[in-house]
Design a protein around this motif. Structure first.
Motif, PDB file in Angstrom:
ATOM      1  N   SER A   1      20.157  28.516 -30.808  1.00 15.19           N
ATOM      2  CA  SER A   1      20.875  28.356 -29.530  1.00 15.19           C
ATOM      3  C   SER A   1      21.369  29.783 -29.131  1.00 15.19           C
ATOM      4  N   MET A   2      21.692  30.974 -29.985  1.00 13.01           N
ATOM      5  CA  MET A   2      22.210  31.964 -29.484  1.00 13.01           C
ATOM      6  C   MET A   2      21.263  32.906 -29.170  1.00 13.01           C
ATOM      7  N   LEU A   3      20.084  32.693 -29.574  1.00 13.53           N
ATOM      8  CA  LEU A   3      18.938  33.535 -29.289  1.00 13.53           C
ATOM      9  C   LEU A   3      17.957  33.531 -28.054  1.00 13.53           C
ATOM     10  N   PRO A   4      17.582  34.301 -27.348  1.00 17.58           N
ATOM     11  CA  PRO A   4      16.760  33.837 -26.267  1.00 17.58           C
ATOM     12  C   PRO A   4      15.420  33.345 -26.624  1.00 17.58           C
ATOM     13  N   PRO A   5      14.819  32.691 -25.710  1.00 15.68           N
ATOM     14  CA  PRO A   5      13.301  31.831 -25.863  1.00 15.68           C
ATOM     15  C   PRO A   5      12.500  33.028 -26.456  1.00 15.68           C
ATOM     16  N   GLY A   6      11.829  32.598 -27.400  1.00 17.22           N
ATOM     17  CA  GLY A   6      10.760  33.590 -27.905  1.00 17.22           C
ATOM     18  C   GLY A   6      11.241  34.717 -28.891  1.00 17.22           C
ATOM     19  N   ALA A   7      12.513  34.613 -29.207  1.00 14.66           N
ATOM     20  CA  ALA A   7      13.167  35.858 -29.950  1.00 14.66           C
ATOM     21  C   ALA A   7      12.560  35.659 -31.281  1.00 14.66           C
ATOM     22  N   PRO A   8      12.482  34.717 -32.223  1.00 12.28           N
ATOM     23  CA  PRO A   8      12.029  34.864 -33.469  1.00 12.28           C
ATOM     24  C   PRO A   8      10.491  35.469 -33.548  1.00 12.28           C
ATOM     25  N   ALA A   9       9.418  35.127 -32.514  1.00 12.28           N
ATOM     26  CA  ALA A   9       8.460  35.572 -32.484  1.00 12.28           C
ATOM     27  C   ALA A   9       8.390  36.938 -32.205  1.00 12.28           C
ATOM     28  N   GLN A  10       9.061  37.468 -31.468  1.00 15.24           N
ATOM     29  CA  GLN A  10       9.452  39.056 -31.068  1.00 15.24           C
ATOM     30  C   GLN A  10      10.000  39.758 -32.335  1.00 15.24           C
ATOM     31  N   PHE A  11      10.792  38.892 -32.980  1.00 16.44           N
ATOM     32  CA  PHE A  11      11.198  39.668 -34.279  1.00 16.44           C
ATOM     33  C   PHE A  11      10.056  40.171 -35.239  1.00 16.44           C
ATOM     34  N   ARG A  12       9.202  38.923 -35.452  1.00 16.06           N
ATOM     35  CA  ARG A  12       8.242  39.053 -36.317  1.00 16.06           C
ATOM     36  C   ARG A  12       7.219  40.128 -35.803  1.00 16.06           C
ATOM     37  N   LYS A  13       7.053  40.354 -34.600  1.00 18.76           N
ATOM     38  CA  LYS A  13       6.259  41.584 -34.246  1.00 18.76           C
ATOM     39  C   LYS A  13       6.732  42.782 -34.454  1.00 18.76           C
ATOM     40  N   LEU A  14       7.999  43.006 -34.102  1.00 14.67           N
ATOM     41  CA  LEU A  14       8.745  44.050 -34.425  1.00 14.67           C
ATOM     42  C   LEU A  14       9.168  44.451 -35.911  1.00 14.67           C
ATOM     43  N   PHE A  15       9.391  43.501 -36.704  1.00 13.25           N
ATOM     44  CA  PHE A  15       9.723  43.868 -37.862  1.00 13.25           C
ATOM     45  C   PHE A  15       8.805  43.018 -39.021  1.00 13.25           C
ATOM     46  N   PRO A  16       7.764  43.335 -39.043  1.00 16.54           N
ATOM     47  CA  PRO A  16       6.871  42.701 -40.283  1.00 16.54           C
ATOM     48  C   PRO A  16       7.513  42.770 -41.482  1.00 16.54           C
ATOM     49  N   PRO A  17       7.208  42.230 -42.634  1.00 15.38           N
ATOM     50  CA  PRO A  17       7.846  42.207 -43.942  1.00 15.38           C
ATOM     51  C   PRO A  17       7.538  43.385 -44.710  1.00 15.38           C
ATOM     52  N   THR A  18       7.920  44.598 -44.217  1.00 18.63           N
ATOM     53  CA  THR A  18       7.494  45.792 -44.746  1.00 18.63           C
ATOM     54  C   THR A  18       8.670  46.425 -45.428  1.00 18.63           C
ATOM     55  N   LYS A  19       8.614  47.422 -46.319  1.00 18.61           N
ATOM     56  CA  LYS A  19       9.880  48.132 -46.546  1.00 18.61           C
ATOM     57  C   LYS A  19      10.740  48.712 -45.496  1.00 18.61           C
ATOM     58  N   TRP A  20       9.942  49.244 -44.718  1.00 18.63           N
ATOM     59  CA  TRP A  20      10.641  50.017 -43.344  1.00 18.63           C
ATOM     60  C   TRP A  20      11.705  48.785 -42.851  1.00 18.63           C
ATOM     61  N   ALA A  21      11.043  47.383 -42.408  1.00 23.52           N
ATOM     62  CA  ALA A  21      11.716  46.584 -41.719  1.00 23.52           C
ATOM     63  C   ALA A  21      13.000  46.057 -42.624  1.00 23.52           C
ATOM     64  N   ALA A  22      12.794  45.988 -43.850  1.00 23.84           N
ATOM     65  CA  ALA A  22      13.729  45.497 -44.812  1.00 23.84           C
ATOM     66  C   ALA A  22      14.964  46.533 -44.871  1.00 23.84           C
ATOM     67  N   GLU A  23      14.580  47.781 -44.880  1.00 22.99           N
ATOM     68  CA  GLU A  23      15.749  48.841 -44.925  1.00 22.99           C
ATOM     69  C   GLU A  23      16.538  49.043 -43.655  1.00 22.99           C
ATOM     70  N   PHE A  24      15.679  48.859 -42.454  1.00 23.20           N
ATOM     71  CA  PHE A  24      16.121  48.991 -41.153  1.00 23.20           C
ATOM     72  C   PHE A  24      17.229  48.013 -40.909  1.00 23.20           C
ATOM     73  N   ASN A  25      16.973  46.668 -41.203  1.00 25.89           N
ATOM     74  CA  ASN A  25      17.628  45.513 -41.396  1.00 25.89           C
ATOM     75  C   ASN A  25      19.007  45.398 -41.916  1.00 25.89           C
ATOM     76  N   ALA A  26      18.757  46.298 -43.310  1.00 23.49           N
ATOM     77  CA  ALA A  26      20.048  46.353 -44.132  1.00 23.49           C
ATOM     78  C   ALA A  26      21.040  47.262 -43.340  1.00 23.49           C
ATOM     79  N   ALA A  27      20.330  48.273 -42.707  1.00 29.15           N
ATOM     80  CA  ALA A  27      21.407  49.525 -42.037  1.00 29.15           C
ATOM     81  C   ALA A  27      22.106  48.484 -40.840  1.00 29.15           C
ATOM     82  N   LEU A  28      21.287  47.854 -40.062  1.00 30.75           N
ATOM     83  CA  LEU A  28      22.001  47.136 -39.181  1.00 30.75           C
ATOM     84  C   LEU A  28      22.957  45.951 -39.353  1.00 30.75           C
TER      85      LEU A  28
END
Length: 263
Positions: A119-146
């Motif tokens: 309810s706190m996310l805009p419509p389609g946010a999970p799908a957009q997240f999957r496009k921006l952050f596929p399960p890669t080492k870079w995505a994991a490190e970037f989300n840890a930094a955030l």
């Protein structure tokens, strides 16, 4: 929980984050408005004092209001509803969490958190997240930094650490020094059912980025490991973790709230 806090912080890109958890030296640590003289969480057995800023309280209020519709009525006249929109504090947020647990099974508690997060996310946010952050080492490190600056209001000070995921060392771990949520609730059931499991599930299944959270109930610290698939609940050590019977306000032989880990 997947919530952002837009405090002014010193941001460091993933390639400049520390490779390990040093005891001294230059480490990216967000103090999260801690009021202790040392600037560090209080020792175990003592509750850390915080000076929450405007945005901290804004997210506490937003989350508490979102959860309020799922919560059982508070005793003596629903304290949360008596307070103004900007007058809710961390204790109010924890109180709402406790009331959400009442009368619900472990799975039902986790489902409430999932609905609140969506309810706190805009419509389609999970799908957009999957496009921006596929399960890669870079995505994991970037989300840890955030996570370090953006989760501080919820869990307290944290730092990025090096972890090993599938045999690969990467800077995708976050060490929470003393979890504010666990410290204030004093409840194993709340930690597991209202934070750990639903957060893991949300990142792994909604966002497509595996996450494992490893709470340490001896010192109330916690490690978040992005990129690591969480184990089934039955194989997770938390499934056998006993209640904090001495400090949990909901711990009693007749409680249907505190330790909903097997239901």
């Amino acid at each position: 929980m997947v919530v952002l806090s837009f405090q002014a912080v010193q941001f460091m890109p993933p390639q400049h984050l520390p490779l390990h958890r040093p005891s001294t030296g230059n480490v990216m640590v967000i103090r999260c408005g801690i009021a202790e003289p040392s600037g560090e969480p209080a020792p175990l057995g003592q509750k850390t004092r915080y000076n929450d800023g405007f945005f901290d309280r804004a997210f506490m209020t937003l989350f508490a209001r979102k959860m309020e519709k799922f919560a059982a009525s508070a005793k003596a006249g629903t304290e949360t509803k008596k307070k103004g929109w900007w007058n809710l504090d961390y204790e109010s947020f924890v109180d709402v969490s406790k009331r959400v647990m009442q009368g619900r099974s472990r799975m039902q508690q986790q489902q409430v958190v999932r609905e609140v997060l969506l309810s706190m996310l805009p419509p389609g946010a999970p799908a957009q997240f999957r496009k921006l952050f596929p399960p890669t080492k870079w995505a994991a490190e970037f989300n840890a930094a955030l996570t370090v600056p953006f989760f501080d209001w919820l869990v307290g000070p944290s730092e990025v650490i090096e972890v090993e995921v599938n045999g690969v060392k990467q800077r995708s771990g976050v060490h929470i020094k003393k979890c504010r949520y666990l410290e204030n609730s004093g409840c194993v059931g709340m930690c597991v059912n209202m934070c750990k499991i639903p957060t893991q599930d949300f990142f792994t299944n909604e966002f497509g980025l595996p996450l494992t959270m490893i709470p340490n109930f001896e010192d109330m610290s916690c490690d978040m490991v992005y990129g690591q698939v969480p184990p089934p609940f039955e194989e997770d050590p938390v499934s056998k973790q006993p209640c904090f019977s001495d400090i949990c306000s909901m711990a009693n032989p007749n409680s249907d709230v505190c330790h909903k880990l097997q239901a």
